[in-house]
Scaffold this motif. Sequence first.
Motif, PDB file in Angstrom:
ATOM      1  N   SER A 267      47.538 124.111   5.889  1.00 59.33           N
ATOM      2  CA  SER A 267      48.746 123.211   5.421  1.00 59.33           C
ATOM      3  C   SER A 267      49.497 122.430   6.545  1.00 59.33           C
ATOM      4  CB  SER A 267      49.674 124.119   4.689  1.00 59.33           C
ATOM      5  OG  SER A 267      49.129 124.582   3.209  1.00 59.33           O
ATOM      6  N   LEU A 268      49.653 123.303   7.607  1.00 55.10           N
ATOM      7  CA  LEU A 268      50.188 122.597   8.751  1.00 55.10           C
ATOM      8  C   LEU A 268      49.186 121.499   9.331  1.00 55.10           C
ATOM      9  CD1 LEU A 268      51.711 125.770  10.598  1.00 55.10           C
ATOM     10  CD2 LEU A 268      52.951 123.710   9.654  1.00 55.10           C
ATOM     11  N   ALA A 269      48.013 121.848   9.115  1.00 62.82           N
ATOM     12  CA  ALA A 269      46.920 120.517   9.583  1.00 62.82           C
ATOM     13  C   ALA A 269      47.129 119.527   8.837  1.00 62.82           C
ATOM     14  CB  ALA A 269      45.549 121.069   9.803  1.00 62.82           C
TER      15      ALA A 269
ATOM     16  N   PHE B 246      49.561 118.641   7.125  1.00 59.42           N
ATOM     17  CA  PHE B 246      50.969 117.982   7.438  1.00 59.42           C
ATOM     18  C   PHE B 246      51.082 116.991   8.538  1.00 59.42           C
ATOM     19  CE2 PHE B 246      54.862 119.020   5.630  1.00 59.42           C
ATOM     20  CZ  PHE B 246      56.002 118.232   6.549  1.00 59.42           C
ATOM     21  N   GLY B 247      49.791 117.012   9.303  1.00 54.45           N
ATOM     22  CA  GLY B 247      49.781 115.828  10.451  1.00 54.45           C
ATOM     23  C   GLY B 247      49.276 114.733  10.346  1.00 54.45           C
ATOM     24  N   ALA B 248      49.471 113.998   9.245  1.00 54.48           N
ATOM     25  CA  ALA B 248      49.056 112.651   8.973  1.00 54.48           C
ATOM     26  C   ALA B 248      49.818 111.890   9.848  1.00 54.48           C
ATOM     27  CB  ALA B 248      49.243 112.120   7.544  1.00 54.48           C
ATOM     28  N   SER B 249      48.909 110.685  10.774  1.00 53.18           N
ATOM     29  CA  SER B 249      49.616 110.116  11.809  1.00 53.18           C
ATOM     30  C   SER B 249      50.643 109.010  11.340  1.00 53.18           C
ATOM     31  CB  SER B 249      48.603 109.302  12.500  1.00 53.18           C
ATOM     32  OG  SER B 249      47.846 108.594  11.966  1.00 53.18           O
ATOM     33  N   ALA B 250      51.691 108.674  11.935  1.00 49.73           N
ATOM     34  CA  ALA B 250      52.857 107.769  11.677  1.00 49.73           C
ATOM     35  C   ALA B 250      52.098 106.527  11.990  1.00 49.73           C
ATOM     36  CB  ALA B 250      53.884 107.856  12.782  1.00 49.73           C
ATOM     37  N   GLU B 251      52.890 105.309  11.417  1.00 52.17           N
ATOM     38  CA  GLU B 251      52.264 103.978  11.551  1.00 52.17           C
ATOM     39  C   GLU B 251      52.136 103.670  12.968  1.00 52.17           C
ATOM     40  OE1 GLU B 251      51.837 100.097   9.606  1.00 52.17           O
ATOM     41  OE2 GLU B 251      52.165 102.342   8.713  1.00 52.17           O
ATOM     42  N   ARG B 252      51.121 103.360  13.210  1.00 53.95           N
ATOM     43  CA  ARG B 252      50.658 102.943  14.801  1.00 53.95           C
ATOM     44  C   ARG B 252      51.261 101.740  15.149  1.00 53.95           C
ATOM     45  NH1 ARG B 252      49.307 107.708  16.790  1.00 53.95           N
ATOM     46  NH2 ARG B 252      47.486 108.658  15.782  1.00 53.95           N
ATOM     47  N   ALA B 253      51.721 100.697  14.505  1.00 56.26           N
ATOM     48  CA  ALA B 253      52.046  99.625  14.960  1.00 56.26           C
ATOM     49  C   ALA B 253      53.647  99.634  15.249  1.00 56.26           C
ATOM     50  CB  ALA B 253      52.005  98.520  13.808  1.00 56.26           C
ATOM     51  N   ASP B 254      54.134 100.769  14.852  1.00 57.24           N
ATOM     52  CA  ASP B 254      55.621 100.706  15.103  1.00 57.24           C
ATOM     53  C   ASP B 254      55.935 100.799  16.804  1.00 57.24           C
ATOM     54  OD1 ASP B 254      56.443 100.746  12.386  1.00 57.24           O
ATOM     55  OD2 ASP B 254      56.816 102.963  12.460  1.00 57.24           O
ATOM     56  N   SER B 255      55.154 101.465  17.377  1.00 55.10           N
ATOM     57  CA  SER B 255      55.207 101.611  18.818  1.00 55.10           C
ATOM     58  C   SER B 255      55.369 100.372  19.557  1.00 55.10           C
ATOM     59  CB  SER B 255      54.534 102.708  19.420  1.00 55.10           C
ATOM     60  OG  SER B 255      53.088 101.938  19.546  1.00 55.10           O
ATOM     61  N   LEU B 256      54.801  99.278  19.063  1.00 54.17           N
ATOM     62  CA  LEU B 256      54.896  98.131  19.630  1.00 54.17           C
ATOM     63  C   LEU B 256      56.014  97.065  19.104  1.00 54.17           C
ATOM     64  CD1 LEU B 256      50.801  97.481  19.434  1.00 54.17           C
ATOM     65  CD2 LEU B 256      52.349  98.152  21.370  1.00 54.17           C
ATOM     66  N   LYS B 257      56.612  97.281  18.382  1.00 50.34           N
ATOM     67  CA  LYS B 257      57.876  96.613  17.571  1.00 50.34           C
ATOM     68  C   LYS B 257      59.134  96.770  18.336  1.00 50.34           C
ATOM     69  CE  LYS B 257      55.535  95.962  13.235  1.00 50.34           C
ATOM     70  NZ  LYS B 257      55.385  96.362  12.073  1.00 50.34           N
ATOM     71  N   GLN B 258      60.063  95.922  18.125  1.00 50.09           N
ATOM     72  CA  GLN B 258      61.302  95.859  19.070  1.00 50.09           C
ATOM     73  C   GLN B 258      62.294  96.958  18.133  1.00 50.09           C
ATOM     74  OE1 GLN B 258      63.157  91.798  18.510  1.00 50.09           O
ATOM     75  NE2 GLN B 258      63.326  92.171  16.338  1.00 50.09           N
TER      76      GLN B 258
ATOM     77  N   GLN C 235      48.704 115.606  15.861  1.00 55.67           N
ATOM     78  CA  GLN C 235      48.958 115.632  14.724  1.00 55.67           C
ATOM     79  C   GLN C 235      49.007 117.396  14.385  1.00 55.67           C
ATOM     80  OE1 GLN C 235      45.791 113.770  12.216  1.00 55.67           O
ATOM     81  NE2 GLN C 235      46.223 112.067  12.862  1.00 55.67           N
ATOM     82  N   VAL C 236      49.988 117.872  15.104  1.00 58.37           N
ATOM     83  CA  VAL C 236      50.024 119.553  14.998  1.00 58.37           C
ATOM     84  C   VAL C 236      51.544 119.583  14.696  1.00 58.37           C
ATOM     85  CG1 VAL C 236      50.404 121.265  16.441  1.00 58.37           C
ATOM     86  CG2 VAL C 236      48.429 119.962  16.501  1.00 58.37           C
ATOM     87  N   ALA C 237      52.046 120.292  14.038  1.00 58.48           N
ATOM     88  CA  ALA C 237      53.465 120.730  13.785  1.00 58.48           C
ATOM     89  C   ALA C 237      53.535 122.106  14.063  1.00 58.48           C
ATOM     90  CB  ALA C 237      53.776 120.481  12.352  1.00 58.48           C
ATOM     91  N   GLN C 238      54.630 122.592  14.792  1.00 61.88           N
ATOM     92  CA  GLN C 238      55.018 123.991  14.995  1.00 61.88           C
ATOM     93  C   GLN C 238      56.431 124.231  14.455  1.00 61.88           C
ATOM     94  OE1 GLN C 238      55.010 124.089  19.292  1.00 61.88           O
ATOM     95  NE2 GLN C 238      52.778 124.532  19.202  1.00 61.88           N
ATOM     96  N   VAL C 239      56.622 125.491  13.926  1.00 61.93           N
ATOM     97  CA  VAL C 239      57.732 126.024  13.389  1.00 61.93           C
ATOM     98  C   VAL C 239      58.311 127.195  13.933  1.00 61.93           C
ATOM     99  CG1 VAL C 239      59.307 126.467  11.184  1.00 61.93           C
ATOM    100  CG2 VAL C 239      57.478 124.757  11.252  1.00 61.93           C
TER     101      VAL C 239
END
Length: 187
Positions: free
Chosen positions: A11-13, A15-27, A148-152
């Motif tokens: 389930s934790l694995a 949970f690790g769908a990746s975020a929108e990659r293009a966001d880091s290149l935007k203002q 793509q790892v979550a820790q609680v």
Amino acid sequence: MKKLFAAVFLSLAAFGASAERADSLKQAVITFDTLDVDEVTQTRILTGNVVITRGTLVLKSDRALMKETPEGYMSVTLTANSGKTATFRQKRDGGPDLWVEGQAQRIEYDDRAELVKLFANAEVRELENGRMSNEIRGPFISYDNRKQVAQVRNDVSGASKVGGGRGTLIIAPRRNPAAAPAEGAKQ
């Protein structure tokens, strides 16, 4: 017990769908009530209804401390006033309506490492087509988008301590209700 551990790990694995990659290149577009800037240290302190938007990533809090590296990477610490929470929301890659959102008393976001840490009353949810598919709650949650790892952990320090708080993992059913066998049907 091994099956339960395996289910939680998977389930934790998931949970690790990746975020929108293009966001880091935007203002980054930031709104706030007050701002104090130190250009020498590249530090900004924003207070009052702070909203940071960068592509699909939206961070909100009562106060934010932002630092920027010479290479242009941001680190942000969001803090909420007593009784409130800081929040984030971001579109995930992989489909048109996939989102991850969370809230906590304090959120630390590291742009370079693609790491989000949530402290005190932390909650992270994945949404698919407006429906919650996974949710994690605990005193501390760390989400590494790159790996793509979550820790609680059961303590706001990020450690697990004897007698510390407890976490909760909620996994929504993935199968379509129409595809489930009818009650009383032979299997």
